[in-house]
Write a protein that holds these residues in place. Structure first.
Motif, PDB file in Angstrom:
ATOM      1  N   ILE A 126      -1.625   7.172  -0.353  1.00 30.88           N
ATOM      2  CA  ILE A 126      -1.572   7.142  -1.571  1.00 30.88           C
ATOM      3  C   ILE A 126      -3.124   8.153  -2.144  1.00 30.88           C
ATOM      4  CG2 ILE A 126      -1.160   6.749  -4.009  1.00 30.88           C
ATOM      5  CD1 ILE A 126       0.481   4.467  -3.045  1.00 30.88           C
ATOM      6  N   ARG A 127      -4.031   7.711  -1.527  1.00 30.81           N
ATOM      7  CA  ARG A 127      -5.731   8.459  -2.139  1.00 30.81           C
ATOM      8  C   ARG A 127      -5.367  10.290  -1.881  1.00 30.81           C
ATOM      9  NH1 ARG A 127      -8.795  10.470  -4.021  1.00 30.81           N
ATOM     10  NH2 ARG A 127     -10.880  10.540  -4.285  1.00 30.81           N
ATOM     11  N   ALA A 128      -4.954  10.914  -0.871  1.00 30.65           N
ATOM     12  CA  ALA A 128      -4.443  11.860  -0.352  1.00 30.65           C
ATOM     13  C   ALA A 128      -4.524  12.948  -2.236  1.00 30.65           C
ATOM     14  CB  ALA A 128      -3.725  12.403   0.462  1.00 30.65           C
ATOM     15  N   GLY A 129      -3.171  12.599  -3.210  1.00 30.06           N
ATOM     16  CA  GLY A 129      -3.078  12.820  -4.068  1.00 30.06           C
ATOM     17  C   GLY A 129      -3.588  12.765  -5.643  1.00 30.06           C
ATOM     18  N   GLU A 130      -5.054  11.636  -5.350  1.00 32.79           N
ATOM     19  CA  GLU A 130      -4.905  11.127  -6.168  1.00 32.79           C
ATOM     20  C   GLU A 130      -6.316  10.343  -6.276  1.00 32.79           C
ATOM     21  OE1 GLU A 130      -2.655   9.637  -9.168  1.00 32.79           O
ATOM     22  OE2 GLU A 130      -0.945  10.113  -8.059  1.00 32.79           O
ATOM     23  N   THR A 131      -6.982  10.311  -7.637  1.00 28.68           N
ATOM     24  CA  THR A 131      -8.169   9.767  -7.589  1.00 28.68           C
ATOM     25  C   THR A 131      -8.282   8.263  -7.478  1.00 28.68           C
ATOM     26  OG1 THR A 131      -7.453   8.217  -9.775  1.00 28.68           O
ATOM     27  CG2 THR A 131      -8.560  10.708  -9.829  1.00 28.68           C
ATOM     28  N   PRO A 132      -9.596   7.850  -6.600  1.00 27.48           N
ATOM     29  CA  PRO A 132      -9.378   6.236  -6.215  1.00 27.48           C
ATOM     30  C   PRO A 132      -9.371   5.318  -6.523  1.00 27.48           C
ATOM     31  CG  PRO A 132     -11.522   7.510  -5.901  1.00 27.48           C
ATOM     32  CD  PRO A 132     -10.696   8.362  -7.118  1.00 27.48           C
ATOM     33  N   LEU A 133      -9.412   5.169  -8.091  1.00 26.48           N
ATOM     34  CA  LEU A 133      -8.207   3.662  -9.057  1.00 26.48           C
ATOM     35  C   LEU A 133      -6.861   4.060  -9.314  1.00 26.48           C
ATOM     36  CD1 LEU A 133      -8.776   1.341 -10.871  1.00 26.48           C
ATOM     37  CD2 LEU A 133      -9.645   3.408 -12.719  1.00 26.48           C
ATOM     38  N   ARG A 134      -6.445   5.295  -9.559  1.00 26.96           N
ATOM     39  CA  ARG A 134      -4.719   5.606 -10.060  1.00 26.96           C
ATOM     40  C   ARG A 134      -4.122   5.322  -8.375  1.00 26.96           C
ATOM     41  NH1 ARG A 134      -2.417   8.237 -13.743  1.00 26.96           N
ATOM     42  NH2 ARG A 134      -1.536   9.125 -11.913  1.00 26.96           N
ATOM     43  N   ALA A 135      -5.344   5.509  -7.402  1.00 21.32           N
ATOM     44  CA  ALA A 135      -4.835   5.404  -5.886  1.00 21.32           C
ATOM     45  C   ALA A 135      -4.812   3.457  -5.813  1.00 21.32           C
ATOM     46  CB  ALA A 135      -5.179   6.202  -4.809  1.00 21.32           C
ATOM     47  N   ALA A 136      -5.666   2.857  -5.800  1.00 19.51           N
ATOM     48  CA  ALA A 136      -4.960   1.671  -5.718  1.00 19.51           C
ATOM     49  C   ALA A 136      -4.210   0.580  -6.668  1.00 19.51           C
ATOM     50  CB  ALA A 136      -6.768   0.832  -6.442  1.00 19.51           C
ATOM     51  N   LEU A 137      -4.135   0.983  -7.779  1.00 20.00           N
ATOM     52  CA  LEU A 137      -3.045   0.690  -8.670  1.00 20.00           C
ATOM     53  C   LEU A 137      -1.848   0.795  -7.761  1.00 20.00           C
ATOM     54  CD1 LEU A 137      -4.780   1.444 -12.206  1.00 20.00           C
ATOM     55  CD2 LEU A 137      -4.900  -0.965 -10.721  1.00 20.00           C
ATOM     56  N   ALA A 138      -2.016   1.991  -7.600  1.00 20.59           N
ATOM     57  CA  ALA A 138      -0.569   2.680  -6.993  1.00 20.59           C
ATOM     58  C   ALA A 138       0.145   1.960  -5.939  1.00 20.59           C
ATOM     59  CB  ALA A 138      -0.421   4.129  -7.408  1.00 20.59           C
ATOM     60  N   ALA A 139      -1.158   1.675  -5.018  1.00 20.63           N
ATOM     61  CA  ALA A 139      -1.033   0.745  -4.245  1.00 20.63           C
ATOM     62  C   ALA A 139      -0.677  -0.377  -4.270  1.00 20.63           C
ATOM     63  CB  ALA A 139      -2.404   1.269  -2.937  1.00 20.63           C
ATOM     64  N   ALA A 140      -1.016  -1.120  -4.865  1.00 23.01           N
ATOM     65  CA  ALA A 140      -0.496  -2.736  -6.214  1.00 23.01           C
ATOM     66  C   ALA A 140       0.061  -2.719  -6.008  1.00 23.01           C
ATOM     67  CB  ALA A 140      -1.778  -2.935  -7.167  1.00 23.01           C
ATOM     68  N   ARG A 141       0.891  -1.573  -7.196  1.00 23.51           N
ATOM     69  CA  ARG A 141       2.604  -1.722  -7.751  1.00 23.51           C
ATOM     70  C   ARG A 141       3.361  -1.751  -6.547  1.00 23.51           C
ATOM     71  NH1 ARG A 141      -0.133   1.730 -11.460  1.00 23.51           N
ATOM     72  NH2 ARG A 141       0.441   3.560 -10.465  1.00 23.51           N
ATOM     73  N   MET A 142       2.929  -0.919  -5.181  1.00 26.55           N
ATOM     74  CA  MET A 142       4.032  -0.657  -4.499  1.00 26.55           C
ATOM     75  C   MET A 142       4.694  -1.940  -3.880  1.00 26.55           C
ATOM     76  SD  MET A 142       4.303   2.242  -0.969  1.00 26.55           S
ATOM     77  CE  MET A 142       4.134   3.385  -2.868  1.00 26.55           C
ATOM     78  N   TRP A 143       3.323  -2.246  -3.933  1.00 28.18           N
ATOM     79  CA  TRP A 143       3.178  -3.838  -2.589  1.00 28.18           C
ATOM     80  C   TRP A 143       4.451  -4.446  -3.830  1.00 28.18           C
ATOM     81  CZ3 TRP A 143      -0.434  -6.824   0.351  1.00 28.18           C
ATOM     82  CH2 TRP A 143      -0.660  -6.035   1.640  1.00 28.18           C
ATOM     83  N   GLY A 144       4.145  -4.961  -4.726  1.00 27.75           N
ATOM     84  CA  GLY A 144       4.822  -5.755  -5.773  1.00 27.75           C
ATOM     85  C   GLY A 144       6.242  -5.158  -6.330  1.00 27.75           C
ATOM     86  N   ALA A 145       6.243  -3.698  -6.182  1.00 22.55           N
ATOM     87  CA  ALA A 145       7.936  -3.236  -5.936  1.00 22.55           C
ATOM     88  C   ALA A 145       8.424  -3.388  -4.551  1.00 22.55           C
ATOM     89  CB  ALA A 145       8.043  -1.765  -6.389  1.00 22.55           C
ATOM     90  N   ASN A 146       7.842  -3.508  -3.825  1.00 21.07           N
ATOM     91  CA  ASN A 146       8.964  -3.573  -1.955  1.00 21.07           C
ATOM     92  C   ASN A 146       8.837  -5.040  -2.069  1.00 21.07           C
ATOM     93  OD1 ASN A 146       9.129  -1.156  -1.375  1.00 21.07           O
ATOM     94  ND2 ASN A 146       7.215  -0.969  -0.777  1.00 21.07           N
TER      95      ASN A 146
END
Length: 284
Positions: A126-146
């Protein structure tokens, strides 16, 4: 023949560096639906993820886990094909032997061990297109969504009688070692298909499963023949789909052998390749 269905790979096709659909592509898909076309997400991703993306672009059924599952737009399963138990166990043992990071896709969610390594891998992707914080939050959301579930060891979990069916196994690692692993799985394990959606992964499904088989099952239900379908893709797991439909479109960012399998090549994902072709074929 008037096209009646458009099938869309996600990563590298609909989603580019920022993992989102561009406004121009959204508009082109809306125009296609106004003309009566069915929009279908056709992805290697999980059912939950595929459905979310489908709703973002206006709805439609989904072909997910590389064709192992077909769902209607409400999330009800129309078809699914699980990996046979012996083949699953053998594949996981080989994956561990080759040092691959592994997870399993089931109708209930993603199952994995080595959670820290998996989280870091998702973050880097995810980090390729995001800031570090946004990437970490998006990764956490993806774990929950999946609906991610942790187990002590995948190989042992796979042998349990009460586990859910496994639709796909994803293996991540060094490309050279993964190629050797793919050769070994094809040589030793009966009843599976091996493909890839990028040079850092392998994807294992039941034999006969592909995005093309998923589209065939969906087309039969909808009364839409392959000649009336358009498909867009960029990776090896799109090859069967691109060859199956009436108009197979490879993205400009696809590898040369994927482009060679397609009827035409669109501009790159970053240049709204999907929209470019749909505007030409279906109008604005």
């Amino acid at each position: 023949m008037r096209y009646r269905l458009v099938a869309l790979d996600v990563d590298g096709t609909l989603f580019c560096r920022r993992h989102e659909v561009s406004p121009r592509t959204r508009a082109a898909l809306a125009a296609a639906r106004r003309r009566g076309m069915v929009t279908v997400i056709a992805t290697g991703r999980m059912p939950h993820s595929a459905l979310r993306i489908s709703r973002e672009i206006g709805g439609g059924p989904v072909v997910c886990c590389n064709g192992a599952a077909v769902l209607d737009e409400h999330g009800s399963y129309l078809e699914f094909r699980e990996i046979p138990g012996d083949a699953l166990a053998q594949s996981l043992v080989l994956g561990r032997r080759f040092g691959a990071l592994m997870h399993c896709y089931t109708p209930e969610g993603k199952v994995l061990d080595q959670p820290l390594a998996h989280f870091l891998d998702t973050y880097r992707w995810i980090r390729a297109g995001e800031t570090p914080l946004r990437a970490a939050l998006a990764a956490a959301r993806m774990w929950g969504a999946n609906q991610t579930r942790l187990v002590r060891r995948l190989e042992r979990w796979a042998l349990a009688h009460d586990r859910p069916p496994v639709l796909k196994v994803m293996l991540l690692g060094d490309p050279d070692r993964l190629q050797a692993l793919a050769d070994e799985v094809r040589r030793q394990v009966a009843g599976v298909e091996v493909t890839s959606s990028g040079k850092g992964n392998l994807e294992i499904n039941a034999a006969g499963v592909s995005k093309a088989s998923g589209l065939a099952a969906l087309g039969e239900r909808l009364g839409i023949p392959p000649e009336a379908m358009i498909a867009f893709g960029d990776s090896d797991n799109d090859l069967a789909m691109l060859r199956y439909v009436g108009l197979g479109v490879a993205m400009g960012n696809a590898a040369a052998h994927v482009k060679a399998a397609a009827d035409r090549v669109a501009p790159c994902c970053e240049d709204d390749g999907v929209a470019h072709v749909l505007e030409e074929v279906c109008g604005r």
